[in-house]
Design a protein around this motif. Structure first.
Motif, short mmCIF file in Angstrom:
data_model
loop_
_atom_site.label_atom_id
_atom_site.label_comp_id
_atom_site.label_asym_id
_atom_site.label_seq_id
_atom_site.Cartn_x
_atom_site.Cartn_y
_atom_site.Cartn_z
N GLY A 38 25.66 47.26 69.10
CA GLY A 38 26.44 46.07 68.83
C GLY A 38 27.52 46.25 67.77
N ARG A 39 27.75 47.49 67.34
CA ARG A 39 28.77 47.74 66.33
C ARG A 39 29.74 48.82 66.81
NH1 ARG A 39 27.85 45.25 61.53
NH2 ARG A 39 29.22 46.60 60.33
N THR A 40 30.96 48.75 66.27
CA THR A 40 31.99 49.72 66.61
C THR A 40 32.34 50.53 65.38
OG1 THR A 40 32.94 48.33 68.35
CG2 THR A 40 34.37 50.01 67.40
N LEU A 41 32.28 51.84 65.52
CA LEU A 41 32.71 52.75 64.46
C LEU A 41 34.09 53.28 64.82
CD1 LEU A 41 32.11 54.50 61.90
CD2 LEU A 41 31.30 56.26 63.48
N GLY A 42 35.09 53.00 63.97
CA GLY A 42 36.41 53.57 64.16
C GLY A 42 36.48 54.92 63.49
N SER A 207 26.03 44.42 73.85
CA SER A 207 25.47 45.01 72.64
C SER A 207 25.65 46.53 72.63
CB SER A 207 24.00 44.65 72.47
OG SER A 207 23.55 44.92 71.16
N LEU A 208 26.83 46.97 73.05
CA LEU A 208 27.14 48.40 73.09
C LEU A 208 27.32 48.94 71.68
CD1 LEU A 208 29.87 48.60 75.88
CD2 LEU A 208 27.72 49.85 75.90
N ALA A 209 26.98 50.20 71.51
CA ALA A 209 27.45 50.96 70.35
C ALA A 209 28.74 51.65 70.79
CB ALA A 209 26.41 51.98 69.93
N VAL A 210 29.81 51.49 70.02
CA VAL A 210 31.12 52.00 70.42
C VAL A 210 31.67 52.91 69.32
CG1 VAL A 210 33.50 51.41 71.03
CG2 VAL A 210 31.61 49.97 71.82
N ALA A 224 37.08 47.51 64.89
CA ALA A 224 35.96 48.23 64.27
C ALA A 224 35.20 47.37 63.27
CB ALA A 224 36.47 49.49 63.58
N HIS A 225 33.91 47.65 63.16
CA HIS A 225 33.08 47.10 62.09
C HIS A 225 33.02 48.07 60.91
CE1 HIS A 225 31.47 45.18 65.80
NE2 HIS A 225 31.46 44.11 65.03
N ASP A 226 32.98 49.37 61.23
CA ASP A 226 32.87 50.41 60.22
C ASP A 226 33.93 51.47 60.51
OD1 ASP A 226 30.20 49.45 59.04
OD2 ASP A 226 29.69 49.73 61.15
N GLN A 238 33.76 56.88 54.36
CA GLN A 238 33.05 56.02 55.31
C GLN A 238 32.76 54.69 54.62
OE1 GLN A 238 29.87 57.70 57.79
NE2 GLN A 238 30.19 59.66 56.76
N ALA A 239 33.00 53.60 55.36
CA ALA A 239 32.79 52.28 54.77
C ALA A 239 32.94 51.21 55.84
CB ALA A 239 33.80 52.02 53.65
N PRO A 240 32.45 50.00 55.57
CA PRO A 240 32.80 48.86 56.43
C PRO A 240 34.31 48.66 56.44
CG PRO A 240 30.97 48.31 54.99
CD PRO A 240 31.50 49.63 54.52
N VAL A 241 34.83 48.13 57.54
CA VAL A 241 36.28 48.06 57.71
C VAL A 241 36.96 47.25 56.61
CG1 VAL A 241 36.17 46.08 59.30
CG2 VAL A 241 38.12 47.64 59.40
N ASP A 242 36.34 46.12 56.18
CA ASP A 242 36.95 45.31 55.13
C ASP A 242 37.09 46.09 53.84
OD1 ASP A 242 37.09 43.27 56.92
OD2 ASP A 242 35.52 42.03 56.01
N ALA A 243 36.08 46.92 53.51
CA ALA A 243 36.11 47.68 52.27
C ALA A 243 37.21 48.73 52.29
CB ALA A 243 34.76 48.34 52.03
N VAL A 244 37.43 49.36 53.46
CA VAL A 244 38.48 50.39 53.55
C VAL A 244 39.86 49.77 53.32
CG1 VAL A 244 39.69 51.91 55.17
CG2 VAL A 244 37.19 51.99 54.98
N PHE A 245 40.10 48.60 53.90
CA PHE A 245 41.41 47.98 53.74
C PHE A 245 41.58 47.33 52.36
CE2 PHE A 245 41.42 48.62 58.23
CZ PHE A 245 42.76 48.75 58.57
#
Length: 353
Positions: A38-42, A207-210, A224-226, A238-245
């Motif tokens: 259920g989460r997407t890793l960019g 609920s795919l893992a992407v 992305a979520h992460d 590596q971090a959640p997307v909000d933290a990276v931005f």
């Protein structure tokens, strides 16, 4: 993401080495990451950073390279698995969407036949049932008149529609993991947005893992979520997307963010780029791979410059689930360049059609 859930895909110390006439090339170097259902890793970085090699190694498509480390999919170790067993997992448990759908689709077979073939191989279904399933998938990914278009050939579709066909083919057997390798690079911005929205919708519904492989942080901001930032075959951040931005910790990540066009830039603002060139993987640096291009290292005292040049940084936690491999990580008050976007929505709006 619940702390008590196990990741669907767990990669630890993945190393991929190619033998060349000039010597061994370590395209991926001790890489570790997780992806949950259920989460997407960019996975982001410049060309040559090891993104695509990572995805191919996970799929078992590394074409003779030496692969070490651990790749565990839902509790099953994939490194060292026989090709016969890997082929059963590809399409059924994990699937991949490639950058150029025209080169991935067979020109002599209709798209309906190609999608149905995947279903027959993995489930042993009859031709009529497999064709019906293919038509349903074409409808699910937004192909108009799916029954009629199932009888068309790849060259009769536009670039965006071919990519939808590839997504239908990847998901026809309902895999748990989808790897999308630069799926929108050759598409215009409007079609790109449609494909990204399609992947995000299907990911949420199933609920795919992407794993979204891209060089474009604008794409990462949209889906992305992460985020995993790669450089020189290694993990940089590596971090959640909000933290990276909101607070990039690695100077390379900050350079990638500064390279993005922004809505609040004046019209005559020139495009920015990360100075210098990516490192040679034939002769990897003993220290930080980014040190020769790093403005932080260049401005540091001699002791820190020597450390950056000769000592490889380890991944360390800055806060929460935010980790970075840097001797001189950035903080909110020390990050150079333009004022950072406080939230990826600023980038999402800038990259929307």
């Amino acid at each position: 993401m619940p702390a008590d859930t196990e990741p669907l895909l767990s990669v630890r110390d993945l190393t991929v080495t190619f033998a060349t006439k000039d010597g061994p090339v370590r395209a991926v170097d001790a890489l570790s990451f997780d992806i949950h259902r259920g989460r997407t890793l960019g996975i982001v970085g410049e060309s040559g950073s090891g993104k695509s090699v990572t995805s191919l190694a996970v799929m078992g498509l590394h074409n003779g390279a030496e692969v070490t480390g651990s790749v565990v999919l839902d509790g099953r170790q994939l490194v060292g698995l026989a090709e016969r067993d890997l082929s059963r997992l590809r399409g059924r448990r994990m699937a991949m969407v490639f950058q150029d759908p025209l080169s991935s689709l067979h020109p002599y077979y209709t798209v309906g036949e190609q999608i149905a073939e995947h279903h027959r191989v993995h489930f042993g279904s009859r031709r009529s049932a497999a064709r019906s399933r293919a038509i349903d998938m074409l409808a699910e990914v937004g192909i108009p008149e799916p029954r009629r278009r199932a009888g068309a050939y790849p060259h009769q579709f536009s670039g965006g529609m071919r990519q939808r066909v590839m997504i239908a083919m990847a998901l026809v057997c309902e895999p748990d993991l989808l790897i999308a390798d630069e799926p929108t690079t050759a598409l215009d911005v409007t079609v790109q947005a449609q494909i990204l929205e399609l992947i995000a919708r299907l990911q949420e519904e199933r609920s795919l893992a992407v794993a979204m492989i891209t060089h474009d942080l604008g794409v990462v901001a949209r889906v992305a979520h992460d985020v995993l930032v790669m450089y020189g075959g290694r993990a940089a951040e590596q971090a959640p997307v909000d933290a990276v931005f909101a607070s990039p910790a690695h100077p390379y990540t900050r350079g990638l963010l500064d390279s993005l066009p922004r809505l609040d830039d004046p019209e005559d603002t020139p495009l920015r780029a990360v100075p210098g060139s990516p490192p040679s993987l034939l002769t990897p640096a003993p220290g930080c791979a980014f040190a020769p291009r790093c403005p932080r290292a260049a401005a540091a005292v001699e002791e820190d410059r020597e450390r950056c040049a000769h000592l490889r940084p380890r991944m360390a936690t800055t806060s929460g689930s935010h980790t970075v491999a840097c001797h001189l990580p950035l903080g909110p008050a020390t990050a150079p360049g333009r004022p950072r976007p406080e939230h990826p929505d600023q980038i999402r709006k800038a990259t929307s059609p």
